[in-house]
Design a protein around this motif. Structure first.
Motif, mmCIF file in Angstrom:
data_model
loop_
_atom_site.group_PDB
_atom_site.id
_atom_site.type_symbol
_atom_site.label_atom_id
_atom_site.label_comp_id
_atom_site.label_asym_id
_atom_site.label_seq_id
_atom_site.Cartn_x
_atom_site.Cartn_y
_atom_site.Cartn_z
ATOM 1 N N LYS A 105 0.832 -1.182 0.147
ATOM 2 C CA LYS A 105 -0.114 -0.141 -0.180
ATOM 3 C C LYS A 105 0.708 1.258 0.058
ATOM 4 O O LYS A 105 0.608 2.145 -0.613
ATOM 5 C CB LYS A 105 -1.028 0.047 1.177
ATOM 6 C CG LYS A 105 -1.836 1.008 1.262
ATOM 7 C CD LYS A 105 -2.944 1.004 2.345
ATOM 8 C CE LYS A 105 -3.721 2.388 2.405
ATOM 9 N NZ LYS A 105 -4.672 2.284 3.616
ATOM 10 N N PHE B 247 2.460 1.783 -3.359
ATOM 11 C CA PHE B 247 1.448 2.061 -4.301
ATOM 12 C C PHE B 247 1.027 3.549 -4.128
ATOM 13 O O PHE B 247 0.960 4.348 -5.067
ATOM 14 C CB PHE B 247 0.173 1.484 -4.313
ATOM 15 C CG PHE B 247 0.142 0.243 -4.825
ATOM 16 C CD1 PHE B 247 0.654 0.094 -6.420
ATOM 17 C CD2 PHE B 247 -0.552 -0.853 -4.610
ATOM 18 C CE1 PHE B 247 0.990 -1.188 -6.842
ATOM 19 C CE2 PHE B 247 -0.517 -2.210 -5.182
ATOM 20 C CZ PHE B 247 0.133 -2.358 -6.315
ATOM 21 N N GLU B 248 1.123 4.050 -2.925
ATOM 22 C CA GLU B 248 0.802 5.553 -2.583
ATOM 23 C C GLU B 248 2.106 6.291 -3.137
ATOM 24 O O GLU B 248 1.960 7.535 -3.414
ATOM 25 C CB GLU B 248 0.547 5.494 -1.133
ATOM 26 C CG GLU B 248 -0.704 5.137 -0.771
ATOM 27 C CD GLU B 248 -1.130 5.227 0.643
ATOM 28 O OE1 GLU B 248 0.031 5.512 1.622
ATOM 29 O OE2 GLU B 248 -2.188 4.840 1.328
ATOM 30 N N LEU C 253 3.906 5.667 -5.592
ATOM 31 C CA LEU C 253 3.931 5.551 -7.169
ATOM 32 C C LEU C 253 2.788 6.176 -7.775
ATOM 33 O O LEU C 253 2.990 6.706 -8.860
ATOM 34 C CB LEU C 253 3.710 4.099 -7.483
ATOM 35 C CG LEU C 253 3.483 3.652 -8.943
ATOM 36 C CD1 LEU C 253 5.362 4.003 -9.446
ATOM 37 C CD2 LEU C 253 3.429 2.308 -9.138
ATOM 38 N N GLU C 254 1.755 6.585 -6.669
ATOM 39 C CA GLU C 254 0.753 7.447 -7.611
ATOM 40 C C GLU C 254 1.043 8.784 -7.982
ATOM 41 O O GLU C 254 0.598 9.386 -8.896
ATOM 42 C CB GLU C 254 -0.529 7.327 -6.571
ATOM 43 C CG GLU C 254 -1.801 8.220 -6.711
ATOM 44 C CD GLU C 254 -2.769 8.118 -5.848
ATOM 45 O OE1 GLU C 254 -3.923 8.664 -6.177
ATOM 46 O OE2 GLU C 254 -2.642 7.640 -5.012
ATOM 47 N N PRO C 255 1.820 9.566 -7.043
ATOM 48 C CA PRO C 255 2.129 10.981 -7.704
ATOM 49 C C PRO C 255 3.031 10.943 -9.032
ATOM 50 O O PRO C 255 2.701 11.709 -9.811
ATOM 51 C CB PRO C 255 2.924 11.593 -6.487
ATOM 52 C CG PRO C 255 2.659 10.706 -5.204
ATOM 53 C CD PRO C 255 2.421 9.380 -5.806
ATOM 54 N N GLN C 256 3.911 9.963 -8.723
ATOM 55 C CA GLN C 256 4.599 9.759 -10.314
ATOM 56 C C GLN C 256 3.651 9.452 -11.525
ATOM 57 O O GLN C 256 3.668 10.106 -12.721
ATOM 58 C CB GLN C 256 5.621 8.675 -10.178
ATOM 59 C CG GLN C 256 6.401 8.347 -11.484
ATOM 60 C CD GLN C 256 7.333 9.579 -11.807
ATOM 61 O OE1 GLN C 256 7.903 10.261 -11.141
ATOM 62 N NE2 GLN C 256 7.526 9.738 -13.100
ATOM 63 N N LEU C 257 2.912 8.673 -11.575
ATOM 64 C CA LEU C 257 1.881 8.220 -12.214
ATOM 65 C C LEU C 257 1.033 9.477 -12.606
ATOM 66 O O LEU C 257 0.765 9.453 -13.901
ATOM 67 C CB LEU C 257 0.833 7.020 -11.931
ATOM 68 C CG LEU C 257 1.636 5.572 -11.910
ATOM 69 C CD1 LEU C 257 0.792 4.600 -11.323
ATOM 70 C CD2 LEU C 257 2.091 5.184 -13.300
ATOM 71 N N LYS C 258 0.645 10.366 -11.731
ATOM 72 C CA LYS C 258 -0.285 11.358 -12.018
ATOM 73 C C LYS C 258 0.575 12.546 -12.856
ATOM 74 O O LYS C 258 0.156 13.055 -13.747
ATOM 75 C CB LYS C 258 -0.728 12.078 -10.897
ATOM 76 C CG LYS C 258 -1.758 11.647 -10.136
ATOM 77 C CD LYS C 258 -2.294 12.235 -8.734
ATOM 78 C CE LYS C 258 -3.267 11.354 -8.034
ATOM 79 N NZ LYS C 258 -3.619 11.996 -6.933
ATOM 80 N N ARG C 259 1.788 12.645 -12.625
ATOM 81 C CA ARG C 259 2.674 13.402 -13.266
ATOM 82 C C ARG C 259 2.857 12.946 -14.789
ATOM 83 O O ARG C 259 2.882 13.734 -15.586
ATOM 84 C CB ARG C 259 4.343 13.526 -12.697
ATOM 85 C CG ARG C 259 4.195 14.516 -11.210
ATOM 86 C CD ARG C 259 5.455 14.740 -11.005
ATOM 87 N NE ARG C 259 6.348 13.423 -10.705
ATOM 88 C CZ ARG C 259 6.389 13.088 -9.306
ATOM 89 N NH1 ARG C 259 5.745 13.689 -8.242
ATOM 90 N NH2 ARG C 259 7.083 12.053 -9.094
ATOM 91 N N GLU C 260 3.076 11.717 -14.867
ATOM 92 C CA GLU C 260 3.189 11.029 -16.145
ATOM 93 C C GLU C 260 2.163 11.092 -16.727
ATOM 94 O O GLU C 260 1.958 11.607 -18.071
ATOM 95 C CB GLU C 260 3.590 9.609 -16.302
ATOM 96 C CG GLU C 260 5.175 9.289 -15.678
ATOM 97 C CD GLU C 260 5.313 7.921 -15.503
ATOM 98 O OE1 GLU C 260 4.467 7.091 -15.770
ATOM 99 O OE2 GLU C 260 6.455 7.531 -15.175
ATOM 100 N N HIS C 261 0.913 11.114 -16.432
ATOM 101 C CA HIS C 261 -0.499 11.308 -17.148
ATOM 102 C C HIS C 261 -0.445 12.873 -17.323
ATOM 103 O O HIS C 261 -0.888 13.110 -18.499
ATOM 104 C CB HIS C 261 -1.596 11.095 -16.068
ATOM 105 C CG HIS C 261 -2.908 11.124 -16.645
ATOM 106 N ND1 HIS C 261 -3.360 10.502 -17.743
ATOM 107 C CD2 HIS C 261 -3.950 12.024 -16.338
ATOM 108 C CE1 HIS C 261 -4.486 10.945 -17.995
ATOM 109 N NE2 HIS C 261 -4.960 11.853 -17.179
#
Length: 172
Positions: free
Chosen positions: A40, A43-44, A46-54
């Motif tokens: 968990k 994943f938390e 990893l989430e900001p990095q995924l948002k930046r990539e998005h």
């Protein structure tokens, strides 16, 4: 209550290969990190990095749309320029044709007026007078003023009146 009675129940892992594969991956990650709490946390993180990539992908897509719109606008402007250029070429050809035609008609009227001056001076007056100027102005300058037409009609009227008065009486 069984799964047949409850239609909103999730499918069992062995029923759907995609779900079972996803669960297997999640269990391996959980085991590799040392438990679900650490998974968990991972994943938390990893989430900001995924948002930046998005966000980066969204901006890239926006820039691609803008570039496509600019390219279409440039193509449209180039097509408009080509149409305008063709129109200008046709207009130029029309003006030059009028210039040549007006010059030829004016010279022809002048030559005819000089040739006709030996026999009938009034016809020479009609051909070389205001009508010559009016025809040249009409074809070369592409202007037609009412004063020109009045002058032509007045000159023609006076020439025909003078010609009628100057004719010798018929010999019997």
């Amino acid at each position: 209550m069984t799964t047949e009675e409850n239609s909103s129940a999730l499918p069992l892992p062995h029923d759907d290969p995609v779900v079972s594969a996803g669960l297997d991956i999640a269990m391996k990650w959980g085991a590799a990190l040392g438990g679900p709490e650490k998974l968990k946390i991972a994943f938390e993180a990893l989430e900001p990095q995924l948002k930046r990539e998005h966000q980066i992908r969204l901006r890239q897509l926006d820039m691609q749309r803008e570039a496509t719109a600019r390219a279409e606008e440039n193509a449209r402007a180039a097509a408009d320029r080509m149409v305008r250029l063709e129109r200008e070429k046709r207009q130029h050809a029309l003006w030059m044709t009028g210039l040549y035609l007006g010059s030829v008609i004016s010279v022809a009227m002048l030559v005819a007026g000089i040739y006709a001056a030996r026999d009938s001076w009034w016809l020479s007056l009609v051909l070389c007078g205001p009508s010559l100027v009016a025809m040249g102005k009409l074809y070369v300058l592409r202007r037609n003023d009412p004063d020109d037409m009045r002058a032509v009609s007045t000159a023609a009227r006076s020439a025909t009146n003078a010609a009628q008065q100057a004719q010798p009486p018929p010999v019997p």
